[in-house]
Scaffold this active site. Structure first.
Site, PDB file in Angstrom:
ATOM      1  N   ARG A 148     -31.503  51.382 -36.268  1.00 58.39           N
ATOM      2  CA  ARG A 148     -30.190  51.100 -37.138  1.00 58.39           C
ATOM      3  C   ARG A 148     -30.476  50.003 -38.263  1.00 58.39           C
ATOM      4  NH1 ARG A 148     -28.262  52.134 -32.039  1.00 58.39           N
ATOM      5  NH2 ARG A 148     -27.271  54.018 -31.784  1.00 58.39           N
TER       6      ARG A 148
ATOM      7  N   ASP B  88     -21.165  53.712 -27.294  1.00 60.38           N
ATOM      8  CA  ASP B  88     -22.210  53.071 -26.494  1.00 60.38           C
ATOM      9  C   ASP B  88     -21.629  53.092 -24.903  1.00 60.38           C
ATOM     10  OD1 ASP B  88     -24.607  51.737 -28.366  1.00 60.38           O
ATOM     11  OD2 ASP B  88     -22.562  51.775 -28.970  1.00 60.38           O
TER      12      ASP B  88
ATOM     13  N   ARG C 297     -20.747  56.295 -23.632  1.00 55.19           N
ATOM     14  CA  ARG C 297     -22.019  57.114 -22.953  1.00 55.19           C
ATOM     15  C   ARG C 297     -22.338  56.516 -21.629  1.00 55.19           C
ATOM     16  NH1 ARG C 297     -24.873  56.348 -29.004  1.00 55.19           N
ATOM     17  NH2 ARG C 297     -24.655  58.463 -29.765  1.00 55.19           N
TER      18      ARG C 297
ATOM     19  N   HIS D 246     -24.921  47.048 -31.725  1.00 52.95           N
ATOM     20  CA  HIS D 246     -24.925  48.501 -31.459  1.00 52.95           C
ATOM     21  C   HIS D 246     -26.327  48.769 -31.812  1.00 52.95           C
ATOM     22  CE1 HIS D 246     -23.856  52.723 -31.692  1.00 52.95           C
ATOM     23  NE2 HIS D 246     -24.035  52.745 -32.986  1.00 52.95           N
TER      24      HIS D 246
END
Length: 324
Positions: A91, A151, A154, A178
């Protein structure tokens, strides 16, 4: 500042994430009006037309494509525009390309004196949340990054699956970036009030430390796995966007791990990353210092330092300096 319509949402960027978010928000019934904005006007028009056909099976909603003049009064502006993450790319690798995209978008938003809440979803979300705080002209409380909400979702799903318990009863959070430097706040994790370590030993045999390492690896690599298999992630984040919008529209005062700028907490300042915040109709209403042990505090500082190195290399121009 424009008069705000709390029942209106604007989505800037109609790629996979933007269109999936638009669809999820249409189904949610949270808003009565939606405007889609994209550099590809035909794409925005096509998505608006396609999604609007589903309103016959959901709640009434006006859905249309538009431009920046059409979003000035939106209660929530969701920014998903940007270059997508490619296989093998982190990212953070996206930062320079997407910061340039955001400079243009935020210039348009600032020129229209928008009074709604900006929800930053594009990656790298922490860097872009910081950029948005600096360039949007809005109070920090009205700039929210989707951060580690997905996240955390998850993590709860994976723990619930592993321990055979409803993930909604798993209370554990991912904090920090993140991305690869994120951390799990294991010391405060619990299931229905039972410390997670105790619950683990109630349900399965084996090493709790091995379980923690396994969970960390699975969550940290899940986005990379999805991207490798289907080139992009969008359904999960669309549901996270809907969850955050729900907290805003319904003034839920929900505690969500969203990206926000820290100002001295744990010795961290002038960096945006995820910590628990109360989210309601005013945006980020209260920042809640997370309960962390010493090791977790060090991990959070390390995550902040990873982001700071990227921020220090950014050129945000004179407008950002004026905001400092």
């Amino acid at each position: 500042m424009s008069v705000v319509n709390d029942r209106k949402v604007a989505i800037i960027g109609c790629g996979f994430v933007g269109s999936a978010s638009a669809f999820a928000l249409m189904e949610s019934g949270l808003f009565s009006e939606m405007v889609l904005v994209d550099v590809d006007q035909a794409r925005a028009e096509g998505e608006a037309l396609d999604i609007s056909h589903g309103t016959a099976f959901a709640s009434p909603m006006e859905i249309r494509a538009g431009g920046y003049d059409d979003i000035a009064d939106a209660g929530v502006i969701v920014i998903t525009a940007g270059i997508g993450q490619k296989p093998g790319e982190t990212r953070i690798d996206l930062v320079n390309k997407n910061v340039e995209v955001f400079k243009g978008i935020l210039g348009e938003i600032r020129a229209r004196n928008c009074g709604g809440i900006l929800l930053v979803v594009a990656n790298p979300v922490d860097i872009l949340t910081y950029v948005t705080v600096k360039l949007s002209g809005l109070p920090e409380s009205r700039v929210i990054g989707s951060g580690t909400v997905l996240d955390t979702g998850r993590l709860k799903h994976i723990i619930g699956e592993r321990l055979a318990v409803d993930p909604r009863n798993v209370h554990a959070r991912i904090l920090g970036e993140h991305g690869d430097s994120e951390l799990i706040a294991w010391s405060s994790a619990h299931v229905a009030g039972i410390p997670l370590e105790d619950f683990y030993h109630m349900r399965v045999d084996g090493s709790y430390d091995d379980f923690r390492h396994e969970m960390s690896d699975v969550v940290r690599n899940s986005a990379y796995e999805i991207i490798a298999k289907k080139k992009a992630t969008y359904y999960g984040i669309a549901m996270a966007v809907t969850r955050i919008c729900g907290a805003i529209v319904r003034d839920e005062k929900s505690v969500l791990s969203v990206s926000n700028c820290l100002h001295g907490e744990y010795g961290i300042t002038d960096v945006a990353l995820s910590t628990p915040c109360i989210v309601g109709k005013e945006g980020i209403e209260v920042r809640i210092p997370p309960s962390l042990n010493y090791q977790e505090q060090q991990e959070l500082k390390a995550s902040a330092e990873t982001l700071r190195e990227v921020i220090e290399a950014l050129d945000l121009g004179e407008e950002a300096k004026a905001e400092d």
